[in-house]
Design a protein around this motif. Structure first.
Motif, PDB file in Angstrom:
ATOM      1  N   UNK A  37     -36.642 -11.858  18.800  1.00 10.62           N
ATOM      2  CA  UNK A  37     -36.922 -11.016  19.960  1.00 10.62           C
ATOM      3  C   UNK A  37     -36.187 -11.444  21.228  1.00 10.62           C
ATOM      4  N   UNK A  38     -35.515 -12.583  21.184  1.00 10.30           N
ATOM      5  CA  UNK A  38     -34.901 -13.146  22.391  1.00 10.30           C
ATOM      6  C   UNK A  38     -33.953 -12.158  23.073  1.00 10.30           C
ATOM      7  N   UNK A  39     -32.984 -11.619  22.340  1.00  8.19           N
ATOM      8  CA  UNK A  39     -31.990 -10.728  22.948  1.00  8.19           C
ATOM      9  C   UNK A  39     -32.622  -9.463  23.527  1.00  8.19           C
ATOM     10  N   UNK A  40     -33.557  -8.870  22.796  1.00 12.58           N
ATOM     11  CA  UNK A  40     -34.209  -7.652  23.293  1.00 12.58           C
ATOM     12  C   UNK A  40     -34.988  -7.943  24.570  1.00 12.58           C
ATOM     13  N   UNK A  41     -35.722  -9.047  24.587  1.00 14.76           N
ATOM     14  CA  UNK A  41     -36.511  -9.377  25.778  1.00 14.76           C
ATOM     15  C   UNK A  41     -35.609  -9.749  26.959  1.00 14.76           C
ATOM     16  N   UNK A  42     -34.521 -10.470  26.686  1.00 15.73           N
ATOM     17  CA  UNK A  42     -33.572 -10.808  27.759  1.00 15.73           C
ATOM     18  C   UNK A  42     -32.963  -9.535  28.340  1.00 15.73           C
ATOM     19  N   UNK A  43     -32.539  -8.608  27.475  1.00 15.08           N
ATOM     20  CA  UNK A  43     -31.959  -7.348  27.962  1.00 15.08           C
ATOM     21  C   UNK A  43     -32.965  -6.551  28.781  1.00 15.08           C
ATOM     22  N   UNK A  44     -34.204  -6.473  28.332  1.00 12.76           N
ATOM     23  CA  UNK A  44     -35.229  -5.747  29.090  1.00 12.76           C
ATOM     24  C   UNK A  44     -35.531  -6.433  30.413  1.00 12.76           C
ATOM     25  N   UNK A  45     -35.586  -7.752  30.410  1.00  9.89           N
ATOM     26  CA  UNK A  45     -35.809  -8.500  31.641  1.00  9.89           C
ATOM     27  C   UNK A  45     -34.689  -8.193  32.646  1.00  9.89           C
ATOM     28  N   UNK A  46     -33.443  -8.290  32.186  1.00 10.79           N
ATOM     29  CA  UNK A  46     -32.304  -8.055  33.081  1.00 10.79           C
ATOM     30  C   UNK A  46     -32.232  -6.596  33.531  1.00 10.79           C
ATOM     31  N   UNK A  47     -32.630  -5.656  32.668  1.00  8.91           N
ATOM     32  CA  UNK A  47     -32.700  -4.240  33.047  1.00  8.91           C
ATOM     33  C   UNK A  47     -33.668  -4.069  34.214  1.00  8.91           C
ATOM     34  N   UNK A  48     -34.815  -4.720  34.117  1.00 11.88           N
ATOM     35  CA  UNK A  48     -35.801  -4.618  35.191  1.00 11.88           C
ATOM     36  C   UNK A  48     -35.276  -5.224  36.487  1.00 11.88           C
ATOM     37  N   UNK A  49     -34.593  -6.353  36.389  1.00 17.24           N
ATOM     38  CA  UNK A  49     -34.014  -6.985  37.583  1.00 17.24           C
ATOM     39  C   UNK A  49     -32.973  -6.052  38.210  1.00 17.24           C
ATOM     40  N   UNK A  50     -32.123  -5.447  37.373  1.00 19.86           N
ATOM     41  CA  UNK A  50     -31.107  -4.518  37.883  1.00 19.86           C
ATOM     42  C   UNK A  50     -31.754  -3.300  38.544  1.00 19.86           C
ATOM     43  N   UNK A  51     -32.836  -2.785  37.939  1.00 19.70           N
ATOM     44  CA  UNK A  51     -33.536  -1.647  38.532  1.00 19.70           C
ATOM     45  C   UNK A  51     -34.122  -2.017  39.892  1.00 19.70           C
ATOM     46  N   UNK A  52     -34.651  -3.225  40.006  1.00 22.98           N
ATOM     47  CA  UNK A  52     -35.173  -3.669  41.299  1.00 22.98           C
ATOM     48  C   UNK A  52     -34.052  -3.682  42.331  1.00 22.98           C
ATOM     49  N   UNK A  53     -32.857  -4.078  41.909  1.00 21.19           N
ATOM     50  CA  UNK A  53     -31.700  -4.035  42.811  1.00 21.19           C
ATOM     51  C   UNK A  53     -31.380  -2.612  43.238  1.00 21.19           C
ATOM     52  N   UNK A  54     -31.470  -1.675  42.316  1.00 23.35           N
ATOM     53  CA  UNK A  54     -31.256  -0.269  42.660  1.00 23.35           C
ATOM     54  C   UNK A  54     -32.290   0.236  43.658  1.00 23.35           C
ATOM     55  N   UNK A  55     -33.532  -0.206  43.476  1.00 22.96           N
ATOM     56  CA  UNK A  55     -34.575   0.187  44.426  1.00 22.96           C
ATOM     57  C   UNK A  55     -34.302  -0.392  45.808  1.00 22.96           C
ATOM     58  N   UNK A  56     -33.783  -1.610  45.860  1.00 20.69           N
ATOM     59  CA  UNK A  56     -33.423  -2.182  47.164  1.00 20.69           C
ATOM     60  C   UNK A  56     -32.356  -1.334  47.846  1.00 20.69           C
ATOM     61  N   UNK A  99     -43.336  -6.575  36.007  1.00 18.26           N
ATOM     62  CA  UNK A  99     -43.266  -6.218  34.592  1.00 18.26           C
ATOM     63  C   UNK A  99     -42.245  -7.074  33.858  1.00 18.26           C
ATOM     64  N   UNK A 100     -41.137  -7.378  34.510  1.00 15.54           N
ATOM     65  CA  UNK A 100     -40.124  -8.227  33.878  1.00 15.54           C
ATOM     66  C   UNK A 100     -40.730  -9.564  33.461  1.00 15.54           C
ATOM     67  N   UNK A 101     -41.498 -10.163  34.363  1.00 14.29           N
ATOM     68  CA  UNK A 101     -42.087 -11.472  34.076  1.00 14.29           C
ATOM     69  C   UNK A 101     -43.289 -11.383  33.136  1.00 14.29           C
ATOM     70  N   UNK A 102     -44.075 -10.321  33.252  1.00 12.92           N
ATOM     71  CA  UNK A 102     -45.290 -10.205  32.435  1.00 12.92           C
ATOM     72  C   UNK A 102     -45.007  -9.736  31.014  1.00 12.92           C
ATOM     73  N   UNK A 103     -44.042  -8.827  30.849  1.00 12.84           N
ATOM     74  CA  UNK A 103     -43.858  -8.197  29.533  1.00 12.84           C
ATOM     75  C   UNK A 103     -42.541  -8.546  28.841  1.00 12.84           C
ATOM     76  N   UNK A 104     -41.627  -9.184  29.542  1.00  9.07           N
ATOM     77  CA  UNK A 104     -40.319  -9.469  28.951  1.00  9.07           C
ATOM     78  C   UNK A 104     -39.948 -10.943  29.090  1.00  9.07           C
ATOM     79  N   UNK A 105     -40.864 -11.798  28.725  1.00  5.22           N
ATOM     80  CA  UNK A 105     -40.689 -13.258  28.861  1.00  5.22           C
ATOM     81  C   UNK A 105     -39.734 -13.764  27.783  1.00  5.22           C
ATOM     82  N   UNK A 106     -38.443 -13.537  27.989  1.00  8.62           N
ATOM     83  CA  UNK A 106     -37.433 -13.925  27.011  1.00  8.62           C
ATOM     84  C   UNK A 106     -37.444 -15.426  26.741  1.00  8.62           C
ATOM     85  N   UNK A 107     -37.825 -16.218  27.739  1.00  5.44           N
ATOM     86  CA  UNK A 107     -37.851 -17.668  27.601  1.00  5.44           C
ATOM     87  C   UNK A 107     -38.908 -18.137  26.600  1.00  5.44           C
ATOM     88  N   UNK A 108     -39.881 -17.281  26.302  1.00  2.07           N
ATOM     89  CA  UNK A 108     -40.941 -17.631  25.353  1.00  2.07           C
ATOM     90  C   UNK A 108     -40.832 -16.838  24.051  1.00  2.07           C
TER      91      UNK A 108
END
Length: 136
Positions: free
Chosen positions: A100-119, A86-95
């Protein structure tokens, strides 16, 4: 007593807190099905009419299973992969445009952090299973 017993309440709280976002997102997608289907299509998600019900099932079902503590390693693994995808499909901050850059970057990083929590949940669940296996 297993290694995780003193922390059991904290571990359950962590699972509940991580599950809330999926439960809310899944219910919201269900309540706004048509609009969400259009959003998925706008994102370029192939077979959006198939992916959307699967997404809703994963978010609601995965959230409930995570809270229940059922096969935490498998559920957390599935949600981690889903969250990264979802981070890559829906929060493409680079594009994203400048607005929208800051919002998408924050959502992307939120998803990455959540994946870390799942690990962490995966490792914790595995340690608990190993400790339970060594008791007997």
């Amino acid at each position: 007593m297993t290694t995780n017993e003193p922390f059991r309440g904290w571990i359950v709280a962590a699972r509940v807190l991580m599950a809330v976002i999926f439960l809310v997102a899944g219910v919201r997608k269900l309540m706004t099905y048509g609009a969400t289907l259009g959003y998925f299509a706008k994102l370029g998600i192939p077979l959006a009419d198939v992916v959307l019900p699967l997404t809703i099932a994963l978010e609601i079902g995965g959230g409930l299973l995570l809270i229940a503590g059922w096969r935490v390693q498998w559920v957390a693994g599935a949600l981690a992969l889903f969250t990264l995808a979802t981070a890559f499909a829906a929060h493409a901050f680079w594009a994203a445009d400048a607005a929208q850059f800051n919002a998408q970057l924050n959502n992307f990083l939120k998803n990455v952090a959540m994946a870390g929590g799942f690990l962490l949940l995966i490792v914790q669940a595995g340690a608990g299973e190993r400790a339970a296996g060594n008791r007997g």
